[in-house]
Scaffold this motif. Structure first.
Motif, PDB file in Angstrom:
ATOM      1  N   UNK A 175      85.061 -50.318  41.056  1.00 14.36           N
ATOM      2  CA  UNK A 175      84.038 -50.049  42.073  1.00 14.36           C
ATOM      3  C   UNK A 175      84.570 -50.246  43.486  1.00 14.36           C
ATOM      4  N   UNK A 176      85.705 -50.926  43.623  1.00 13.65           N
ATOM      5  CA  UNK A 176      86.293 -51.085  44.947  1.00 13.65           C
ATOM      6  C   UNK A 176      87.348 -50.030  45.243  1.00 13.65           C
ATOM      7  N   UNK A 177      87.557 -49.138  44.298  1.00 11.84           N
ATOM      8  CA  UNK A 177      88.488 -48.044  44.518  1.00 11.84           C
ATOM      9  C   UNK A 177      87.847 -46.942  45.341  1.00 11.84           C
ATOM     10  N   UNK A 178      88.652 -46.043  45.912  1.00 12.27           N
ATOM     11  CA  UNK A 178      88.121 -44.996  46.783  1.00 12.27           C
ATOM     12  C   UNK A 178      87.389 -43.902  46.021  1.00 12.27           C
ATOM     13  N   UNK A 179      86.365 -43.370  46.653  1.00 15.20           N
ATOM     14  CA  UNK A 179      85.611 -42.264  46.065  1.00 15.20           C
ATOM     15  C   UNK A 179      86.513 -41.062  45.810  1.00 15.20           C
ATOM     16  N   UNK A 180      87.489 -40.842  46.676  1.00 17.21           N
ATOM     17  CA  UNK A 180      88.334 -39.660  46.547  1.00 17.21           C
ATOM     18  C   UNK A 180      89.175 -39.683  45.269  1.00 17.21           C
ATOM     19  N   UNK A 181      89.332 -40.873  44.695  1.00 13.03           N
ATOM     20  CA  UNK A 181      90.047 -40.967  43.418  1.00 13.03           C
ATOM     21  C   UNK A 181      89.302 -40.209  42.331  1.00 13.03           C
ATOM     22  N   UNK A 226      86.626 -37.903  43.187  1.00 14.43           N
ATOM     23  CA  UNK A 226      86.230 -36.605  43.736  1.00 14.43           C
ATOM     24  C   UNK A 226      87.329 -36.123  44.690  1.00 14.43           C
ATOM     25  N   UNK A 227      88.455 -35.703  44.152  1.00 19.98           N
ATOM     26  CA  UNK A 227      89.592 -35.331  45.005  1.00 19.98           C
ATOM     27  C   UNK A 227      89.334 -34.107  45.866  1.00 19.98           C
ATOM     28  N   UNK A 228      88.272 -33.359  45.567  1.00 17.97           N
ATOM     29  CA  UNK A 228      87.963 -32.187  46.378  1.00 17.97           C
ATOM     30  C   UNK A 228      87.301 -32.562  47.707  1.00 17.97           C
ATOM     31  N   UNK A 229      86.937 -33.843  47.865  1.00 20.01           N
ATOM     32  CA  UNK A 229      86.305 -34.280  49.102  1.00 20.01           C
ATOM     33  C   UNK A 229      87.336 -34.404  50.230  1.00 20.01           C
ATOM     34  N   UNK A 230      86.879 -34.334  51.481  1.00 22.69           N
ATOM     35  CA  UNK A 230      87.793 -34.507  52.630  1.00 22.69           C
ATOM     36  C   UNK A 230      88.400 -35.912  52.673  1.00 22.69           C
ATOM     37  N   UNK A 231      89.266 -36.111  53.646  1.00 18.56           N
ATOM     38  CA  UNK A 231      90.005 -37.374  53.755  1.00 18.56           C
ATOM     39  C   UNK A 231      89.094 -38.582  53.920  1.00 18.56           C
ATOM     40  N   UNK A 232      87.899 -38.382  54.489  1.00 18.32           N
ATOM     41  CA  UNK A 232      87.020 -39.537  54.705  1.00 18.32           C
ATOM     42  C   UNK A 232      86.649 -40.235  53.396  1.00 18.32           C
ATOM     43  N   UNK A 233      86.694 -39.527  52.271  1.00 19.78           N
ATOM     44  CA  UNK A 233      86.336 -40.129  50.983  1.00 19.78           C
ATOM     45  C   UNK A 233      87.349 -41.178  50.547  1.00 19.78           C
ATOM     46  N   UNK A 234      88.520 -41.203  51.190  1.00 19.36           N
ATOM     47  CA  UNK A 234      89.490 -42.253  50.890  1.00 19.36           C
ATOM     48  C   UNK A 234      89.086 -43.598  51.451  1.00 19.36           C
ATOM     49  N   UNK A 235      88.186 -43.614  52.424  1.00 20.69           N
ATOM     50  CA  UNK A 235      87.713 -44.867  53.002  1.00 20.69           C
ATOM     51  C   UNK A 235      86.350 -45.302  52.508  1.00 20.69           C
ATOM     52  N   UNK A 236      85.799 -44.564  51.555  1.00 19.03           N
ATOM     53  CA  UNK A 236      84.491 -44.891  50.960  1.00 19.03           C
ATOM     54  C   UNK A 236      84.719 -45.377  49.544  1.00 19.03           C
ATOM     55  N   UNK A 237      84.230 -46.565  49.225  1.00 23.95           N
ATOM     56  CA  UNK A 237      84.357 -47.091  47.867  1.00 23.95           C
ATOM     57  C   UNK A 237      83.074 -46.856  47.082  1.00 23.95           C
ATOM     58  N   UNK A 238      83.168 -46.962  45.774  1.00 21.05           N
ATOM     59  CA  UNK A 238      81.964 -46.874  44.946  1.00 21.05           C
ATOM     60  C   UNK A 238      81.000 -48.005  45.287  1.00 21.05           C
ATOM     61  N   UNK A 256      83.389 -32.578  57.669  1.00 18.23           N
ATOM     62  CA  UNK A 256      84.781 -32.925  57.970  1.00 18.23           C
ATOM     63  C   UNK A 256      84.958 -34.397  58.293  1.00 18.23           C
ATOM     64  N   UNK A 257      83.881 -35.061  58.728  1.00 20.18           N
ATOM     65  CA  UNK A 257      83.969 -36.479  59.108  1.00 20.18           C
ATOM     66  C   UNK A 257      82.631 -37.146  58.855  1.00 20.18           C
ATOM     67  N   UNK A 258      82.651 -38.464  58.775  1.00 24.06           N
ATOM     68  CA  UNK A 258      81.432 -39.246  58.596  1.00 24.06           C
ATOM     69  C   UNK A 258      80.834 -39.597  59.958  1.00 24.06           C
ATOM     70  N   UNK A 259      79.524 -39.772  60.010  1.00 23.62           N
ATOM     71  CA  UNK A 259      78.891 -40.129  61.284  1.00 23.62           C
ATOM     72  C   UNK A 259      79.049 -41.594  61.662  1.00 23.62           C
ATOM     73  N   UNK A 260      79.560 -42.420  60.752  1.00 24.96           N
ATOM     74  CA  UNK A 260      79.733 -43.845  61.022  1.00 24.96           C
ATOM     75  C   UNK A 260      80.907 -44.402  60.244  1.00 24.96           C
ATOM     76  N   UNK A 261      81.020 -45.725  60.273  1.00 27.02           N
ATOM     77  CA  UNK A 261      82.121 -46.416  59.594  1.00 27.02           C
ATOM     78  C   UNK A 261      81.584 -47.065  58.324  1.00 27.02           C
ATOM     79  N   UNK A 262      82.133 -46.747  57.144  1.00 30.95           N
ATOM     80  CA  UNK A 262      81.648 -47.361  55.897  1.00 30.95           C
ATOM     81  C   UNK A 262      81.687 -48.886  55.970  1.00 30.95           C
ATOM     82  N   UNK A 263      80.627 -49.507  55.443  1.00 26.40           N
ATOM     83  CA  UNK A 263      80.566 -50.961  55.367  1.00 26.40           C
ATOM     84  C   UNK A 263      79.942 -51.639  56.572  1.00 26.40           C
ATOM     85  N   UNK A 264      79.549 -50.874  57.597  1.00 25.95           N
ATOM     86  CA  UNK A 264      79.057 -51.505  58.824  1.00 25.95           C
ATOM     87  C   UNK A 264      77.541 -51.460  58.978  1.00 25.95           C
ATOM     88  N   UNK A 265      76.839 -50.637  58.172  1.00 29.88           N
ATOM     89  CA  UNK A 265      75.384 -50.541  58.304  1.00 29.88           C
ATOM     90  C   UNK A 265      74.782 -50.015  57.007  1.00 29.88           C
TER      91      UNK A 265
END
Length: 316
Positions: free
Chosen positions: A65-71, A73-85, A122-131
């Motif tokens: 669950x702490x791994x990246x979403x892009x693992x 859903x590899x079709x997602x943009x680069x931002x999915x590498x900074x989003x965890x389950x 292409x990008x997220x509107x905020x920073x994961x984990x902050x709100x």
């Protein structure tokens, strides 16, 4: 129960079913226009089932669950590498607002459509984990991650890991193509239930949802402690949303609850984990928030009875 239903403002001609159950005692229902065995759309109550599947797969070592979403859903943009389950579970992923995701859909609201829409940002509107920001799309991502990690369709996985072991015969994830599964009560043709899975997608009965509540209270799946772990922001601030479960209190007692809504449908599931009570409300012609008042009245009644029993030295 009928008195409290009327006190909350529901008329006698409105289709609804309210159920109560204490531990393994037989459930109690008040039903009008529906029955305790009538399958209806459970809307966001589905998030508890999705989170439970994630918890079981994590316990089995199938996903992290702490791994990246892009693992997953590899079709997602680069931002999915900074989003965890874990971000997704607690609504901390900073995903685009559901209104924006839905506006980009090109057809019915299906899981595939939601994922395709998200992949277009292409990008997220905020920073994961902050709100904290409630996200239906995030739970669609979780369902897709569970499917891909397990190598099985979500309806089949849920049937095998949740609904069959817990004896919930009237419950299923429904992906369509019809808007309503066989034997269920349809919603308005103007607002059919969406076909996305994870954020919604579950059709269930009041009897089955009470069974679900008692299973979580008794930790029959072996993951209840995990499911009730609150989310935390990156700075350590605790949130009141766990794994598909809202963490609340009522008159000093812990309450685990979640609501569900769609045009013409209101649902609410609440539990008093310390005393073993489970409550469910399903109303199929309701666009109000009277459910909140009804659950408040029911909790007051249960805690009053419990207090009186404790004072008398008997079990509630």
């Amino acid at each position: 129960m009928e008195r409290l239903v009327r006190q909350a403002g529901y008329g006698g001609d409105e289709p609804l079913v309210v159920g109560l159950q204490h531990d393994r005692e037989p459930p109690i229902f008040h039903a009008q226009g529906l029955t305790p065995a009538t399958p209806v759309y459970a809307a966001s109550l589905s998030k508890q089932m999705t989170a439970a599947l994630i918890a079981l797969l994590a316990r089995d070592g199938v996903l992290d669950v702490d791994g990246p979403l892009r693992e997953h859903l590899p079709e997602f943009p680069a931002w999915a590498g900074g989003v965890s389950l874990r971000h997704l579970l607690h609504h901390l992923a900073a995903l685009p607002a559901d209104s924006l995701v839905d506006a980009a859909l090109t057809g019915d609201r299906t899981s595939r459509g939601v994922l395709r829409s998200l992949a277009g940002f292409a990008a997220l509107p905020g920073v994961p984990g902050t709100a904290y920001a409630y996200s239906n799309a995030g739970y669609v991502c979780l369902a897709a991650a569970a499917e891909r990690a397990a190598g099985r369709p979500l309806p089949e996985l849920a049937q095998d890991r949740l609904f069959t072991p817990l004896s919930m015969p009237g419950t299923r994830f429904w992906p369509g193509p019809a808007a309503t599964p066989p034997g269920a009560t349809p919603l308005s043709p103007r607002h059919p239930a969406p076909l996305s899975l994870g954020d919604g997608g579950v059709w269930s009965t009041a009897a089955d949802l009470l069974r679900w509540g008692q299973a979580l209270n008794a930790d029959e799946l072996g993951v209840s402690e995990l499911l009730h772990t609150p989310g935390r922001l990156a700075d350590g601030t605790r949130t009141d949303y766990a794994w598909g479960v809202g963490l609340r209190s009522h008159a000093g007692h812990r309450v685990h609850r979640h609501g569900g809504g769609w045009p013409g449908l209101r649902a609410l599931h609440a539990r008093l984990p310390d005393s073993g009570w489970s409550i469910v409300l399903l109303a199929t012609a309701d666009d109000t928030e009277r459910r909140v008042e009804l659950i408040r009245l029911l909790l007051d009644e249960l805690l009053l009875d419990e207090g009186a029993a404790a004072a008398a030295g008997t079990c509630p």
